[in-house]
Design an enzyme around this catalytic site. Structure first.
Site: not given
Length: 470
Positions: A149, A286, A323, A389, A402
């Site tokens: 329209h 992970g 990692l 880590k 993280g």
């Protein structure tokens, strides 16, 4: 009529088949602050000394005004610009619809809320508000929006008066053809649409006449008739009865209806649809520098086989290159896709390698946070594995910060949280938190949280939980 549960189930099914289309009426934009058609023409009705609340044929009302101005529609054009050029924010319904994998939108609205919602999440939308635009397509578009329209920025071509409707087939017949094709091949959800529009009624009737019982079944959500304050019971029952007949007639042309008490239920329904649809996508979080008490080879094999089985269960995987984990996730998913003859596309596997350097305005931590939010926005299930880590400054093995951030984002996004505590490190702490805070009360984590010496058993337990979620 259709039940709420069945509607949600059917909409998710069509989304998975990439076959759902949306038809939006004024009722979708009204909660944002835009006027409906009746309030758009209120000032026009006052100039005619008519009561807009007593009028049901608004197309003819608009035509009366043009007639009274010797076929000059300048006033109506100005009303369209004034009302729809306001800078109004999108609603949650618009946000959800934009996030879902919907590539076809139709609307009779003049406003820009649909394209605004799509643009906000960086989707490329190809807007068609006049027939000549149907001849070309925007490259790499994510969605096409048919504004049959017209658009408020081009009010002289907006379909609003009786003349426009009577000449629609002649001047805008290409929209008829395109909509007819979509109605025959896609499943539509009509939202905020009253079905009083002559164009839609015409097209649905033509499809019904041409294809008899073999047309598509579409869906709409309407508000159930409510009794007004001080309304006579007989008058309420009359309106209720009329609505029933109206719903029966919609079913005749292939539209099943869900009645809701309040329009706020639409948001609840769309939220449930999004949540169910996202359950097909698993975000795997992970990272591992230290694989103890297992060997690196054992963990890589475990992750590889787990990823293969997840793909085999017809889930989609999204992951970064974590990692010690990410490479095995990707390898397992790709092998299963190749063995099953499927293409490696984002319908099956979404890979998001993290940027390692930046020279822009945002620092690396800010970029990673934004990146995580984007990744997890696709997912309905978040699986957490290991989570450790090496600290570059001390050389010590530490928990992955993280993974904590990814957990919080997943929680905020209402993902199903599956930290595999048996893998230790941050995943173990997150599993303990889920149990303690009852963050996932409907799913028992016992089978993947307790210490397990055999990774084959752990894999079996994880897959068992995922199967139950399907």
């Amino acid at each position: 009529m259709v039940t709420k549960a069945n509607l949600i189930k059917n909409l998710v099914k069509e989304l998975q088949a990439e076959n759902l289309a949306i038809f939006a009426g004024a009722g979708l934009s009204k909660p944002a602050g835009f006027v409906d058609w009746k309030n758009l023409l209120r000032e026009v009705a006052e100039e005619l000394e008519l009561d807009i609340d007593k009028e049901s044929d608004l197309v003819t009302l608009a035509q009366y005004h043009v007639n009274s101005k010797r076929n000059n529609r300048a006033k109506i054009n100005q009303v369209i610009i004034d009302e729809f050029s306001k800078d109004i924010g999108i609603t949650e319904n618009h946000r959800i619809l934009a996030r879902l994998p919907i590539s076809t939108y139709w609307t009779t609205n003049y406003d820009n809320l649909i394209e605004k919602a799509l643009n906000q999440i960086r989707k490329i939308v190809d807007v068609k508000h006049e027939p000549v635009q149907l001849l070309t397509s925007l490259r790499k578009r994510d969605a096409v929006l048919y504004k049959m329209h017209g658009d408020y920025l081009h009010p002289t071509k907006a379909i609003i008066i009786k003349d426009d409707y009577e000449k629609y087939l002649l001047n805008n017949g290409e929209f008829y053809t395109a909509l007819r094709g979509d109605l025959l091949t896609k499943k539509f959800l009509f939202l905020g649409f009253s079905f009083a529009d002559p164009n839609i009624d015409y097209i649905l009737g033509k499809i019904r006449a041409s294809y008899s019982e073999h047309h598509q079944t579409h869906y709409c959500i309407l508000k159930r008739v409510q009794r007004f304050e001080n309304e006579e019971l007989a008058d309420f029952e009359y309106r209720e009865r009329k609505q029933k007949y109206f719903i029966d007639d919609l079913q005749r042309v292939g539209v099943d209806t869900l009645l809701v008490k309040e329009y706020s239920e639409i948001t609840e329904i769309l939220t449930a649809v999004e949540k169910e649809f996202k359950r097909k996508t698993i975000f795997i979080s992970g990272a591992a520098y230290d694989f103890s008490p297992f060997s690196k080879e054992e963990v890589e094999k475990f992750i590889f086989e787990l990823s293969k089985e997840i793909i085999k269960l017809d889930f989609r995987i999204i992951t970064g290159f974590g990692l010690g984990i990410g490479s095995s996730v990707i390898a397992g998913a790709i092998e299963e896709l190749l063995l099953s003859g499927k293409r490696i596309t984002e319908d099956e596997l979404i890979l998001r390698p993290f940027p390692q350097t930046t020279s822009g305005e945002k620092n690396l931590a800010e970029l990673w946070s934004a990146y995580r939010k984007d990744m997890i926005s696709f997912a309905g299930i978040s699986l957490f594995l290991f989570g450790n880590k090496i600290d570059g400054a001390t050389g010590e093995i530490v928990d992955s910060n993280g993974m904590i951030e990814e957990f919080e984002i997943s929680k905020a996004n209402n993902c199903i949280l599956l930290p595999v505590g048996a893998t230790g490190s941050m995943a173990k702490k997150l599993a303990e938190r889920v149990v303690k805070e009852e963050l996932q009360p409907t799913i028992s984590l016992e089978s993947v949280t307790n210490e397990i010496a055999d990774l084959g058993v752990l894999k079996k337990n994880i897959l068992s939980i995922l199967k139950s979620l399907k």
